[in-house]
Design a protein around this motif. Structure first.
Motif, PDB file in Angstrom:
ATOM      1  N   LYS A 296       0.696  -1.115   0.117  1.00 37.02           N
ATOM      2  CA  LYS A 296       0.035  -0.104  -0.008  1.00 37.02           C
ATOM      3  C   LYS A 296       0.889   1.136   0.007  1.00 37.02           C
ATOM      4  O   LYS A 296       1.945   1.287   0.727  1.00 37.02           O
ATOM      5  CB  LYS A 296      -1.047  -0.113   1.020  1.00 37.02           C
ATOM      6  CG  LYS A 296      -1.971   1.188   1.247  1.00 37.02           C
ATOM      7  CD  LYS A 296      -2.787   1.041   2.591  1.00 37.02           C
ATOM      8  CE  LYS A 296      -3.693   2.109   2.546  1.00 37.02           C
ATOM      9  NZ  LYS A 296      -4.528   2.061   3.951  1.00 37.02           N
ATOM     10  N   LEU A 297       0.686   2.379  -0.821  1.00 34.96           N
ATOM     11  CA  LEU A 297       1.416   3.506  -0.964  1.00 34.96           C
ATOM     12  C   LEU A 297       0.856   4.468  -0.198  1.00 34.96           C
ATOM     13  O   LEU A 297      -0.433   4.773  -0.089  1.00 34.96           O
ATOM     14  CB  LEU A 297       1.524   3.666  -2.345  1.00 34.96           C
ATOM     15  CG  LEU A 297       2.389   2.611  -3.240  1.00 34.96           C
ATOM     16  CD1 LEU A 297       2.450   2.979  -4.549  1.00 34.96           C
ATOM     17  CD2 LEU A 297       3.882   2.401  -2.682  1.00 34.96           C
ATOM     18  N   ASN A 298       1.756   5.370   0.401  1.00 31.86           N
ATOM     19  CA  ASN A 298       1.209   6.816   0.831  1.00 31.86           C
ATOM     20  C   ASN A 298       2.489   7.976   0.545  1.00 31.86           C
ATOM     21  O   ASN A 298       3.457   7.492  -0.038  1.00 31.86           O
ATOM     22  CB  ASN A 298       1.047   6.612   2.458  1.00 31.86           C
ATOM     23  CG  ASN A 298       2.391   6.576   2.933  1.00 31.86           C
ATOM     24  OD1 ASN A 298       3.339   7.205   3.257  1.00 31.86           O
ATOM     25  ND2 ASN A 298       2.936   4.902   3.233  1.00 31.86           N
ATOM     26  N   SER A 299       1.931   9.028   0.731  1.00 33.39           N
ATOM     27  CA  SER A 299       3.219  10.036   0.461  1.00 33.39           C
ATOM     28  C   SER A 299       3.370  10.689   1.818  1.00 33.39           C
ATOM     29  O   SER A 299       4.175  11.890   1.859  1.00 33.39           O
ATOM     30  CB  SER A 299       2.368  11.149  -0.437  1.00 33.39           C
ATOM     31  OG  SER A 299       1.178  11.786  -0.039  1.00 33.39           O
ATOM     32  N   GLU A 300       3.159  10.156   2.890  1.00 36.63           N
ATOM     33  CA  GLU A 300       3.384  10.743   4.193  1.00 36.63           C
ATOM     34  C   GLU A 300       4.636  10.216   5.010  1.00 36.63           C
ATOM     35  O   GLU A 300       5.040  10.427   6.076  1.00 36.63           O
ATOM     36  CB  GLU A 300       2.325  10.294   5.327  1.00 36.63           C
ATOM     37  CG  GLU A 300       0.819  10.729   4.565  1.00 36.63           C
ATOM     38  CD  GLU A 300       0.515  12.149   4.273  1.00 36.63           C
ATOM     39  OE1 GLU A 300       1.147  12.982   5.145  1.00 36.63           O
ATOM     40  OE2 GLU A 300      -0.150  12.439   3.369  1.00 36.63           O
ATOM     41  N   GLY A 301       5.495   9.391   4.031  1.00 38.04           N
ATOM     42  CA  GLY A 301       6.836   9.182   4.804  1.00 38.04           C
ATOM     43  C   GLY A 301       6.718   7.956   5.692  1.00 38.04           C
ATOM     44  O   GLY A 301       7.515   7.584   6.515  1.00 38.04           O
ATOM     45  N   TYR A 302       5.661   6.963   5.678  1.00 40.71           N
ATOM     46  CA  TYR A 302       5.156   6.184   6.592  1.00 40.71           C
ATOM     47  C   TYR A 302       5.349   4.746   5.855  1.00 40.71           C
ATOM     48  O   TYR A 302       5.210   4.336   4.885  1.00 40.71           O
ATOM     49  CB  TYR A 302       3.844   5.996   6.817  1.00 40.71           C
ATOM     50  CG  TYR A 302       3.234   4.983   7.776  1.00 40.71           C
ATOM     51  CD1 TYR A 302       3.805   4.941   9.197  1.00 40.71           C
ATOM     52  CD2 TYR A 302       2.418   3.809   7.458  1.00 40.71           C
ATOM     53  CE1 TYR A 302       3.286   3.786   9.804  1.00 40.71           C
ATOM     54  CE2 TYR A 302       2.039   2.665   8.011  1.00 40.71           C
ATOM     55  CZ  TYR A 302       2.566   2.687   9.171  1.00 40.71           C
ATOM     56  OH  TYR A 302       2.306   1.593  10.289  1.00 40.71           O
ATOM     57  N   ILE A 303       6.384   4.034   6.576  1.00 39.48           N
ATOM     58  CA  ILE A 303       6.790   2.700   6.162  1.00 39.48           C
ATOM     59  C   ILE A 303       6.666   1.798   7.093  1.00 39.48           C
ATOM     60  O   ILE A 303       7.006   1.832   8.163  1.00 39.48           O
ATOM     61  CB  ILE A 303       8.284   2.835   5.735  1.00 39.48           C
ATOM     62  CG1 ILE A 303       8.784   4.005   4.697  1.00 39.48           C
ATOM     63  CG2 ILE A 303       9.022   1.474   5.362  1.00 39.48           C
ATOM     64  CD1 ILE A 303      10.314   4.124   4.509  1.00 39.48           C
ATOM     65  N   ASN A 304       6.090   0.742   6.557  1.00 40.29           N
ATOM     66  CA  ASN A 304       5.742  -0.671   7.227  1.00 40.29           C
ATOM     67  C   ASN A 304       5.798  -2.115   6.380  1.00 40.29           C
ATOM     68  O   ASN A 304       4.981  -2.357   5.928  1.00 40.29           O
ATOM     69  CB  ASN A 304       4.155  -0.568   7.940  1.00 40.29           C
ATOM     70  CG  ASN A 304       3.832  -1.785   8.944  1.00 40.29           C
ATOM     71  OD1 ASN A 304       4.786  -2.450   9.293  1.00 40.29           O
ATOM     72  ND2 ASN A 304       2.554  -1.719   9.262  1.00 40.29           N
ATOM     73  N   LEU A 305       7.129  -2.414   6.564  1.00 41.02           N
ATOM     74  CA  LEU A 305       7.366  -3.437   5.804  1.00 41.02           C
ATOM     75  C   LEU A 305       7.416  -4.720   6.898  1.00 41.02           C
ATOM     76  O   LEU A 305       8.094  -5.001   7.899  1.00 41.02           O
ATOM     77  CB  LEU A 305       8.848  -3.518   5.518  1.00 41.02           C
ATOM     78  CG  LEU A 305       9.163  -2.271   4.434  1.00 41.02           C
ATOM     79  CD1 LEU A 305      10.614  -2.135   3.914  1.00 41.02           C
ATOM     80  CD2 LEU A 305       7.925  -2.093   2.958  1.00 41.02           C
ATOM     81  N   LYS A 306       6.671  -5.703   6.331  1.00 33.58           N
ATOM     82  CA  LYS A 306       6.136  -6.907   7.354  1.00 33.58           C
ATOM     83  C   LYS A 306       7.259  -7.999   6.638  1.00 33.58           C
ATOM     84  O   LYS A 306       7.040  -8.384   5.753  1.00 33.58           O
ATOM     85  CB  LYS A 306       4.943  -7.150   7.362  1.00 33.58           C
ATOM     86  CG  LYS A 306       3.971  -6.070   8.011  1.00 33.58           C
ATOM     87  CD  LYS A 306       2.439  -6.577   8.054  1.00 33.58           C
ATOM     88  CE  LYS A 306       1.566  -5.601   8.595  1.00 33.58           C
ATOM     89  NZ  LYS A 306       0.294  -5.991   8.415  1.00 33.58           N
ATOM     90  N   ARG A 307       8.074  -8.685   7.700  1.00 35.60           N
ATOM     91  CA  ARG A 307       9.009  -9.916   7.130  1.00 35.60           C
ATOM     92  C   ARG A 307       9.621  -9.447   5.915  1.00 35.60           C
ATOM     93  O   ARG A 307       9.516 -10.204   4.897  1.00 35.60           O
ATOM     94  CB  ARG A 307       8.140 -11.157   7.095  1.00 35.60           C
ATOM     95  CG  ARG A 307       7.350 -11.393   8.446  1.00 35.60           C
ATOM     96  CD  ARG A 307       6.929 -12.747   8.383  1.00 35.60           C
ATOM     97  NE  ARG A 307       8.021 -13.597   8.041  1.00 35.60           N
ATOM     98  CZ  ARG A 307       8.965 -13.980   8.805  1.00 35.60           C
ATOM     99  NH1 ARG A 307       9.031 -13.719  10.052  1.00 35.60           N
ATOM    100  NH2 ARG A 307       9.997 -14.962   8.565  1.00 35.60           N
TER     101      ARG A 307
END
Length: 788
Positions: A296-307
């Protein structure tokens, strides 16, 4: 996007891997030129294209790109009046065929509403099938790029004439080499060709015996290749016919080239669409190869990479990590030992971000999220230069200065070993200052360091968190696991102790450390222990939650089934009761009718009002059925049978069947009902049945005599892996059936399936010989297999 950042993070290697999955050189060209998108809208569109292609491959297993080649140069030559070769014309027909097939393939999927593929559907609608031109080329040129006899009436006539003339020349020469005198005058009794004319090898001393023209001689000069005078005129006629054939072929090619030139611009547009579709499916095949998922993409600088895994490392060996950044903190400072995985983690974050922006799925679990940045800056590795007189520290500072001049709130900045290469105290102070500067600009930052001073950095600033890579002191090796929230600690004393260093030396070293350092290490050790306990408790809680969730679902299912069964029984009972009452009413009507008949005939003194009262009573006697709680049934008489474990029983209070497990006490049993295991009193159990002992029968080692094996195996439309598996099984069956020869139909297509089948047959123990089918057997679309 900064080219230096792409190079440092090795994005070019991602592109190299991507090209291996392209179906054509056009797809490879687009893969080699791939760059990350700079806007959220463009990145999301690219991700949607990859997702649609992956969905198509999941449902159909393939996409029809057979015939797609790069014909741009040919089209350009045709547009300026050039005459294309037969192979070039065939390539154009192949592109037209590929476009027609792809359009039909995608539109059929869309019409069946199996998938939602709006972008793919929009693309293929731009393809304009030029069926007439494709048919015209196929009528003139065969699959091997040769002009067909029926391309024109004149060509058919000329080739018939050529065959006749060539036959006459051969007959004449064969009569000459079979003569009694030929054995001593000829070097060899054969007919050969020199300068496109039929000749025979004559010994030097018999040159005058044949006359005619000498076209060549052997290296020793002992043999002359002579065209005898008797066949000169026939050879001349043959050459004239060949010249006319070439002229007619050239005319046909010119005609086809002009037709292609007329539609060149439209063909180029089709070619561009097909190239883009090939690139879409290239990305999808690459995603499947590295077991990637759509982020899922965003432009807020939020990164949540699972495994998340590093995409360039072996997926069987690389350690997957959860990486969270940009929520309550925008800066991560990773500490830990060398070779512990800090740099790999740094590159994983950078590469996954670039891949997501480029429209590639990322090597992480479902539900991962990535952000779109304007720029990704990276200072990783040692880039010292002797020519520029730059030390390790200086080379790092050149990069860092450039980053500080450009980084802003829409940047991802990656620092590896920040402040390394100089005095530790100065380096640590400089690292803190640089981090403060980049953090103050609002950039998203991940930095690795050895400096112990930075372990407390995350505790003194909002929006910054410490992390470390785990180290196993028992095995003296890193585990490569990222621990967010826990700073790395020195393991020098533990490692030294395990390697045999004297305890008094270690104790003396500890006494030389400051109290603050000991307190920090103790705090970090406590944090690690707490984290491990929390992880174990979270794992146990998750297992219990899943068990409870499964139990809840099963109970809900059983309740629904029970209610449905109860309602069905009510309906059946009402239906049966209603049928009985209808029968009773019908019988009563018959009785009343009979009574009236008797009254009319004056055989009785029955009054009319008595008949009306009787009928009214009958109507009132019909009950109204309402759904209510069922009456509790009386306990059925139990069979006089001793219960045993394994018996099938019915638990009366629940109305459910179950299996007896074991007896508990004198009057209770453990009963398994579905996934429920309950303790039930013996008086609440009704015996149903006892399973018979199962007698295992030996399995047949071979198929029966009536088993039929076909003489051919059709693999068209099969997936690659399934096709090879079916082929191997079919060969074993054919050998058992005693067949000497079988046919395997794999079609022509892109040639991938044909190549795979050929490789399997070459290495199969039961295969004696293979060949492609003749023209009447299916040509190169069929392989004939001789079995041992």
């Amino acid at each position: 996007m900064q080219e230096k950042g792409l190079k440092v993070l090795e994005f070019h290697k991602i592109r190299q891997q991507l090209t291996n999955h392209a179906a054509s050189s056009l797809g490879k060209e687009k893969a080699e030129a791939l760059l990350p998108a700079l806007t959220l809208e463009e990145a999301e569109k690219r991700q949607q294209e990859t997702f649609e292609a992956a969905d198509v491959l999941r449902i159909r297993g393939h996409a029809p790109f057979g015939g797609l080649t790069d014909i741009r140069a040919s089209l350009k030559r045709a547009k300026i009046g050039g005459v294309l070769s037969a192979h070039e014309c065939m390539g154009t027909a192949g592109v037209l065929y590929a476009g027609r097939q792809m359009k039909q393939f995608i539109l059929e999927l869309a019409e069946e509403e199996i998938l939602s593929i709006p972008l793919s559907e929009e693309k293929v609608r731009l393809i304009e099938p030029l069926t007439d031109l494709e048919r015209k080329i196929n009528q003139c040129v065969d699959d091997n790029g040769e002009i067909l006899d029926h391309a024109s009436d004149l060509l058919r006539s000329l080739r018939q004439q050529l065959r006749t003339l060539e036959s006459r020349v051969r007959q004449k020469l064969e009569s000459m080499i079979r003569s009694s005198s030929a054995q001593k005058m000829l070097s060899d009794a054969i007919i050969t060709i020199r300068n496109e004319r039929f000749v025979i090898p004559v010994k030097q001393e018999y040159r005058s015996s044949y006359g005619g023209i000498v076209h060549d001689q052997s290296s020793s000069g002992a043999t002359l290749f002579i065209e005898p005078q008797a066949v000169v005129d026939m050879n001349n006629s043959l050459q004239q016919a060949k010249m006319k054939e070439k002229q007619e072929i050239q005319r046909i090619l010119r005609m086809l080239s002009e037709a292609i030139a007329e539609h060149a611009d439209l063909i180029l547009e089709n070619l561009e669409v097909l190239a883009h579709l090939d690139f879409m499916f290239t990305k999808a095949r690459y995603a499947k190869a590295i077991k990637a998922s759509r982020p899922k993409l965003n432009s807020e600088g939020y990164i949540n990479l699972k495994r998340a895994r590093h995409p360039l490392l072996d997926p069987e060996e690389v350690v997957a990590n959860d990486i969270l950044l940009g929520d309550s903190y925008s800066t991560i400072v990773i500490t830990g030992p060398n070779t512990g995985g800090k740099t790999v983690t740094l590159k994983t974050i950078g590469l996954c971000t670039l891949m997501a922006q480029a429209g590639l799925q990322v090597p992480a679990a479902e539900g991962s999220e990535a952000s779109v940045f304007d720029s990704v800056y990276a200072d990783i590795g040692d880039e010292q230069s002797i020519e520029q007189s730059l030390s390790t520290f200086s080379s790092h500072m050149v990069n860092i200065v450039d980053i500080l001049n450009k980084a802003d709130e829409n940047s991802l900045v990656l620092f590896d070993e920040l402040g390394a290469g100089t005095d530790p105290q100065e380096g640590a102070a400089l690292a803190i200052s640089i981090l403060d500067e980049v953090y103050g600009r609002g950039a998203t930052v991940v930095a690795t360091t050895h400096y112990p001073e930075l372990k407390a950095y995350g505790y003194n600033r909002d929006g910054v968190i410490n992390a470390s890579v785990e180290f196993n002191v028992d095995t003296l090796s890193p585990t490569y696991r990222l621990l967010i929230g826990v700073p790395g600690r020195s393991n020098a004393f533990e490692i030294s102790r395990r390697l045999g260093l004297s305890e008094h030396v270690i104790s003396y070293a500890k006494s030389n450390m400051t109290a603050e350092s000991n307190e920090v290490d103790t705090m970090i050790a406590s944090l690690e222990d707490s984290r491990k306990e929390a992880e174990e408790e979270a794992r146990e809680a998750e297992e219990l939650r899943k068990e409870a969730e499964d139990l809840h679902k099963e109970l809900q299912k059983q309740i629904l089934e029970f209610n449905e069964q109860r309602d069905r029984l009510y309906e059946d009972a009402e239906k049966k009761a209603s049928e009985k009452l209808d029968e009773a009413k019908k019988e009563a009507e018959e009785i009343i009718s009979h009574l009236r008949k008797l009254q009319k005939e004056q055989y009785g003194s029955i009054k009319e009002h008595e008949l009306i009262d009787a009928r009214k009573r009958l109507e009132q006697a019909q009950p109204v059925f309402e759904k209510s709680a069922p009456q509790k049934k009386k306990d059925p008489v139990k069979e006089e049978r001793k219960l045993q474990p394994g018996d099938e029983v019915k638990v009366l209070s629940f109305g459910q069947k179950g299996i007896l497990l074991e007896k508990s006490g004198n009057s209770e049993w453990h009963v398994q009902m579905g996934i429920l295991k309950m303790k039930v009193k013996e008086k609440d159990i009704q015996y149903l049945s006892r399973p018979k002992p199962v007698i295992e029968k030996p399995l047949a080692s071979v198929k029966g005599k009536d088993y039929h094996v076909s003489l051919e195996l059709d693999l068209r439309g099969e997936r690659y892996e399934n096709a090879l598996s079916r082929t191997e099984k079919y060969l074993d069956d054919a050998v058992l059936a005693g067949y000497p020869r079988v046919s395997i139909i794999h079609g022509k297509g892109t040639g991938a399936l044909r190549k795979g089948v050929q490789e399997l047959l070459q290495n199969h123990r039961s295969v004696k010989n293979t060949r492609f089918g003749e023209a009447g057997e299916g040509g190169s679309g069929v392989t004939i297999v001789e079995l041992k």
